[in-house]
Design a protein around this motif. Sequence first.
Motif, mmCIF file in Angstrom:
data_model
loop_
_atom_site.group_PDB
_atom_site.id
_atom_site.type_symbol
_atom_site.label_atom_id
_atom_site.label_comp_id
_atom_site.label_asym_id
_atom_site.label_seq_id
_atom_site.Cartn_x
_atom_site.Cartn_y
_atom_site.Cartn_z
ATOM 1 N N ASN A 323 1.274 -1.447 -0.169
ATOM 2 C CA ASN A 323 0.095 0.208 -0.137
ATOM 3 C C ASN A 323 1.505 1.234 0.011
ATOM 4 O OD1 ASN A 323 -2.215 1.491 0.246
ATOM 5 N ND2 ASN A 323 -2.418 1.671 2.391
ATOM 6 N N GLY A 324 0.904 2.225 -1.306
ATOM 7 C CA GLY A 324 0.904 3.448 -1.434
ATOM 8 C C GLY A 324 2.433 3.627 -2.142
ATOM 9 N N LYS A 325 3.275 2.201 -2.807
ATOM 10 C CA LYS A 325 3.792 2.155 -3.503
ATOM 11 C C LYS A 325 3.878 2.676 -4.342
ATOM 12 C CE LYS A 325 7.014 -1.452 -1.548
ATOM 13 N NZ LYS A 325 8.189 -2.255 -1.654
ATOM 14 N N GLU A 326 4.723 3.576 -5.062
ATOM 15 C CA GLU A 326 4.106 4.193 -6.588
ATOM 16 C C GLU A 326 4.856 2.778 -7.266
ATOM 17 O OE1 GLU A 326 3.088 7.161 -7.918
ATOM 18 O OE2 GLU A 326 2.482 7.071 -5.361
ATOM 19 N N ALA A 327 5.913 2.252 -7.119
ATOM 20 C CA ALA A 327 6.273 1.405 -7.858
ATOM 21 C C ALA A 327 6.930 -0.231 -6.977
ATOM 22 C CB ALA A 327 7.664 1.412 -9.046
ATOM 23 N N LEU A 328 6.861 -0.905 -7.739
ATOM 24 C CA LEU A 328 7.492 -2.282 -7.059
ATOM 25 C C LEU A 328 8.528 -2.761 -7.418
ATOM 26 C CD1 LEU A 328 4.598 -5.086 -8.013
ATOM 27 C CD2 LEU A 328 3.965 -4.117 -5.776
ATOM 28 N N SER A 329 9.207 -3.734 -6.169
ATOM 29 C CA SER A 329 10.650 -4.005 -6.673
ATOM 30 C C SER A 329 10.733 -5.279 -7.027
ATOM 31 C CB SER A 329 11.505 -3.962 -5.280
ATOM 32 O OG SER A 329 10.734 -4.488 -3.896
ATOM 33 N N GLY A 330 9.994 -6.088 -7.366
ATOM 34 C CA GLY A 330 10.152 -6.849 -7.656
ATOM 35 C C GLY A 330 10.905 -8.301 -6.378
#
Length: 400
Positions: A323-330
């Motif tokens: 929640n709130g992440k602009e992009a996933l890190s993987g």
Amino acid sequence: MRHGSPARHRRRALLSSLAATGLLGSLALTSGFAAEPGATTTRKPQEARLLDTLTVPAGTTEFGMPFGGLSGIDYDPRSGEYVAISDDRSENGKARFYTLRLPLDGAAFAGDRPALDGLTVLADTTAEPFAPKTVDPESIRWTPGARSVLWTSEGASSVGQPAFVREATTSGGYIRELPLPQAYAPVRSASGTLIAGVRNNQALEGLTLTPDGRTVATITENALVQDGPAAGLTTKSPSRLLLMNRRTGQPEAEHVYEVDPVSDAPTAPLPPPVGTYAADRGVSEILAVNRTDYLTVERSFASGVGFSIRLYWTSTIGATDVNGKEALSGTEKPMRKRLLYDFTTSGTDADNVEGITWGPRLPDGSRSLVLVTDDNFGFNGGVTKFHLLAVRGLERHDGR
């Protein structure tokens, strides 16, 4: 704008002897579903069976508009009425939803066509019907007590049209919009390339409410552009499941759901005027089992081959909250998933399944699921179908 229908003579269909003799068990797919260590699901899915399929002839017209494009469906057990939304972009008719009935006779549909109760035109924020190509309705759910409906639009990222989740009155009027996180908004570079947000035609296909009615869940058909690739022949896609508080509209959690790779490569082009080879896979609908567990419909399509439809059980337990992440890190831990039913093993041409809902309780005590297909208004031979499934080991825990 709601149109009532006159009483209809309903021709009673003969029940299949297979349902009576139990031979439909040959269509079952039993999954085993041993719970993973630490899982706290109260019930685990065990078996699903296809009981019956009802097909609506192509070209059917109801209330002066084509009866087709059905992309979402929901059942109200109190009234026995379903609501189904059309993905018409106000081009073949007005953007709309239907109310209808699908009575059962034992473990099969009781008639040869749905009983249409009404057609309701959806209004934009202007209180007027949507103008052509300004909306792409995809999913719909009754709110508790069937006092209103929640519905989604995929928008059109190709032209900067955002996806949305809205609430409407039962007569189609706009009530409010539940704001999506900024990460979902389409963003284009100076050259016009989509660099963030929902992909075009791969946005909010799925919508559901938890059984207590407190949480709205929606899921992207494929990954947000900044999160990873769309599903390919050898590539999974990290979609996002978004949980929102129904009362406030605020996000509560987000989790990664991995869409499987595309099932088949295309073998022939689509009919004119498209004429290109096409293949994709995505989540076409989601259905809440309880506050942590869901069913997902994954739809794979390849031109020249057709549709491959699979029904999965999945859970947020143990999955990373993004929640709130602009992009996933993987590095996020995705939701666990297990195959519950595969239409390709049933011998039935599932067609373009885009909607799923709980139906009434069946005579043997199992739960029913009703699925509906989008006929794409007859393009590429599509027809509207309603599939009836029985499922054991899944409960909503809401007394139904």
